[in-house]
Scaffold this active site. Structure first.
Site, PDB file in Angstrom:
ATOM      1  N   HIS A 223       9.254   5.525  -1.096  1.00 38.25           N
ATOM      2  CA  HIS A 223       7.826   5.404  -1.378  1.00 38.25           C
ATOM      3  C   HIS A 223       6.925   5.962  -0.284  1.00 38.25           C
ATOM      4  O   HIS A 223       5.721   6.015  -0.443  1.00 38.25           O
ATOM      5  CB  HIS A 223       7.453   3.933  -1.624  1.00 38.25           C
ATOM      6  CG  HIS A 223       7.407   3.120  -0.367  1.00 38.25           C
ATOM      7  ND1 HIS A 223       8.540   2.663   0.263  1.00 38.25           N
ATOM      8  CD2 HIS A 223       6.367   2.708   0.404  1.00 38.25           C
ATOM      9  CE1 HIS A 223       8.198   1.996   1.345  1.00 38.25           C
ATOM     10  NE2 HIS A 223       6.888   2.009   1.468  1.00 38.25           N
TER      11      HIS A 223
HETATM   12  C1  UD1 Z   1       1.879   0.013   1.343  1.00 38.01           C
HETATM   13  C2  UD1 Z   1       1.935   0.039   2.861  1.00 38.01           C
HETATM   14  C3  UD1 Z   1       3.353   0.424   3.301  1.00 38.01           C
HETATM   15  C4  UD1 Z   1       4.395  -0.449   2.663  1.00 38.01           C
HETATM   16  C5  UD1 Z   1       4.210  -0.393   1.163  1.00 38.01           C
HETATM   17  C6  UD1 Z   1       5.221  -1.232   0.423  1.00 38.01           C
HETATM   18  C7  UD1 Z   1      -0.118   0.733   4.003  1.00 38.01           C
HETATM   19  C8  UD1 Z   1      -0.719   1.831   4.789  1.00 38.01           C
HETATM   20  N1  UD1 Z   1       1.049   1.036   3.422  1.00 38.01           N
HETATM   21  O1  UD1 Z   1       2.069   1.339   0.903  1.00 38.01           O
HETATM   22  O2  UD1 Z   1       3.443   0.278   4.705  1.00 38.01           O
HETATM   23  O3  UD1 Z   1       5.681  -0.003   3.013  1.00 38.01           O
HETATM   24  O4  UD1 Z   1       2.887  -0.842   0.865  1.00 38.01           O
HETATM   25  O5  UD1 Z   1       5.095  -1.068  -0.943  1.00 38.01           O
HETATM   26  O6  UD1 Z   1      -0.668  -0.345   3.950  1.00 38.01           O
HETATM   27  N2  UD1 Z   1      -0.118   0.628  -6.650  1.00 38.01           N
HETATM   28  C9  UD1 Z   1       0.102   0.036  -7.868  1.00 38.01           C
HETATM   29  N3  UD1 Z   1       0.192  -1.326  -7.900  1.00 38.01           N
HETATM   30  C10 UD1 Z   1       0.081  -2.090  -6.803  1.00 38.01           C
HETATM   31  C11 UD1 Z   1      -0.145  -1.469  -5.571  1.00 38.01           C
HETATM   32  C12 UD1 Z   1      -0.231  -0.118  -5.501  1.00 38.01           C
HETATM   33  O7  UD1 Z   1       0.209   0.694  -8.886  1.00 38.01           O
HETATM   34  O8  UD1 Z   1       0.185  -3.322  -6.918  1.00 38.01           O
HETATM   35  C13 UD1 Z   1      -0.185   2.085  -6.581  1.00 38.01           C
HETATM   36  C14 UD1 Z   1      -1.601   2.606  -6.563  1.00 38.01           C
HETATM   37  O9  UD1 Z   1      -1.646   3.775  -7.308  1.00 38.01           O
HETATM   38  C15 UD1 Z   1      -1.830   2.912  -5.099  1.00 38.01           C
HETATM   39  C16 UD1 Z   1      -0.444   3.311  -4.635  1.00 38.01           C
HETATM   40  O10 UD1 Z   1       0.459   2.514  -5.405  1.00 38.01           O
HETATM   41  O11 UD1 Z   1      -2.785   3.899  -4.901  1.00 38.01           O
HETATM   42  C17 UD1 Z   1      -0.222   3.061  -3.177  1.00 38.01           C
HETATM   43  O12 UD1 Z   1      -0.531   1.699  -2.823  1.00 38.01           O
HETATM   44  P1  UD1 Z   1      -1.048   1.334  -1.341  1.00 38.01           P
HETATM   45  O13 UD1 Z   1      -1.190  -0.112  -1.186  1.00 38.01           O
HETATM   46  O14 UD1 Z   1      -2.219   2.193  -1.029  1.00 38.01           O
HETATM   47  O15 UD1 Z   1       0.113   1.832  -0.413  1.00 38.01           O
HETATM   48  P2  UD1 Z   1       1.681   1.768  -0.568  1.00 38.01           P
HETATM   49  O16 UD1 Z   1       2.185   3.144  -0.769  1.00 38.01           O
HETATM   50  O17 UD1 Z   1       2.121   0.736  -1.555  1.00 38.01           O
END
Ligand code: UD1
Length: 387
Positions: A223
């Site tokens: 991821h």
């Molecule tokens: C975040 C953390 C990362 C961790 C990861 C675990 C930061 C900088 N990164 O990254 O360190 O390893 O979580 O998963 O804080 N999304 C969904 N549903 C959700 C959450 C996210 O669909 O419940 C999608 C959204 O499109 C979002 C993308 O995932 O834009 C990324 O989510 P985000 O929280 O920005 O960062 P992660 O890549 O999950």
């Protein structure tokens, strides 16, 4: 605007969670606070950085986390927007609840955002999992780690190497306490409830016979933006995994970011539907069962590097660096980067019985949270009285 006063409030320890990897760190801390004599009052705040049932709600159930006292519901956004939104929404909560300190875990955007608001309000910041460094400042988590540690008043480390990192950055050693790894507390607590890999596949309508191949099966999670946000990189990794899958069937737990990018870049054709089983993000008990039974775990996650070391399962990390060097030095982890040949060779070694056996690092013993509770209680008692 008021000047910050360096004094804690009379309220509870405000415990912050935001994203998936925070939940397994916070669950044992809250249990240890409740079990402490006397109990340490805590207020659980979920920033809402992760909000999907599979990324958040299910983990609360699996980890036996209490319902959050507050949910800030910030959701997704750019790093700036997400961090800013957490900051705006945590400030009135700190004003209202007057915590004696704000406790943050790990390295996600919510960690830094809440630490930054607290320190500017003169509320002490406590950081659990301090001092880990990948040395790679292109990682958003590395920025979050460095900055959070700079503004933390009490820092709990999971491995000894973290102290050297903190000293190099000018952190006073007196603020640092080696406590061990709270993630492994969660692993110990949940292990008896782990769901078997066969049950997990069946629950998704998949045939568990694949798990019984001669070589067993591998588990994959990817991821990191550096691995999944660029079409060529993601294509290359999927092609490599497809080749690996010919000798070792793979179970792939897909983060929403990765699933979205596979669709966006038109890469679904790279998946061998027979030998690469795609699952949605898994609950904690499912992931634990999948990992514990695996021949190898291929991942870019930080948490899985530690959990495989604790489980004694070989791990190949698809990154160029790790902030958790002890998993390589003592545990079962091998860094293979994104190099096709290195990944293939790593898997071949493991299939030939040459996988790392490793040992469990110091104080990854299931009691890290209790040590934190004891230390924090003493530390809070030694601070100036509440205003
Ligand atoms: C975040 C953390 C990362 C961790 C990861 C675990 C930061 C900088 N990164 O990254 O360190 O390893 O979580 O998963 O804080 N999304 C969904 N549903 C959700 C959450 C996210 O669909 O419940 C999608 C959204 O499109 C979002 C993308 O995932 O834009 C990324 O989510 P985000 O929280 O920005 O960062 P992660 O890549 O999950």
């Amino acid at each position: 605007m008021n000047e910050a006063v360096s004094r804690s409030g009379p309220g509870p320890v405000m415990c912050i969670v935001g994203a998936r990897p925070n939940f397994m760190k916070m669950a044992p801390i809250l249990r240890a606070f409740a079990a402490h004599e006397p109990p340490i009052p805590a207020l659980l705040v979920h920033t809402g950085q992760h909000y999907d049932a599979s990324m958040s709600d299910q983990l609360f159930v699996d980890l036996q986390l209490p319902r959050p006292d507050l949910n800030l519901e910030v959701g997704s956004g750019s790093h700036a927007a997400q961090t800013a939104e957490v900051m705006k929404r945590i400030e009135p909560a700190i004003d209202e609840h007057k915590p004696c300190c704000v406790l943050v875990v790990g390295d996600v955007n919510s960690t830094l955002a809440c630490a930054l608001v607290a320190v500017k309000k003169g509320v002490p910041v406590v950081h659990v999992e301090a001092g880990l460094r990948s040395g790679d400042r292109r990682m958003p988590e590395e920025i979050n780690r460095v900055l959070t540690d700079q503004i933390s008043d009490r820092l709990y480390t999971t491995e000894r190497s973290a102290l050297a990192n903190l000293l190099r950055e000018g952190v006073d050693e007196a603020r640092v306490c080696f406590a061990g790894n709270v993630m492994i507390d969660s692993l110990h607590a949940a292990r008896p409830r782990a769901r078997s890999a066969a049950d997990t596949l069946r629950a998704h309508g998949l045939d568990p016979v694949m798990l019984q191949s001669k070589s067993g099966y591998g588990v994959v999670t990817l991821h990191r933006p550096s691995n999944v946000d660029d079409a060529d990189t993601l294509r290359g990794l999927l092609q490599t995994l497809r080749e690996v899958a010919q000798s070792l069937p793979l179970v792939f737990a897909l983060h929403p970011r990765t699933r979205a990018n596979i669709e966006r870049f038109g890469l679904a054709g790279q998946i061998d539907a027979v030998r690469m089983l795609l699952l949605p993000p898994q609950g904690y008990l499912e992931m634990l069962g999948l990992m514990a039974g695996a021949t190898v775990v291929l991942t870019d996650s930080g948490g899985l590097q530690e959990e495989t070391t604790a489980l004694g399962v070989p791990c190949l990390t698809l990154r160029e660096n790790t902030e958790r060097p002890i998993t390589v030095e003592q545990g079962t982890n091998t860094m293979v980067g994104r190099d096709h040949a290195a990944i293939r060779a790593g898997v071949a070694d493991i299939l030939a019985g040459r996988g790392k056996r490793g040992r469990v690092p110091e104080s990854w013993d299931g009691h890290a949270a209790a040590r934190i509770a004891d230390d924090l209680w003493r530390w809070l008692a030694g601070r100036p009285a509440a205003s």
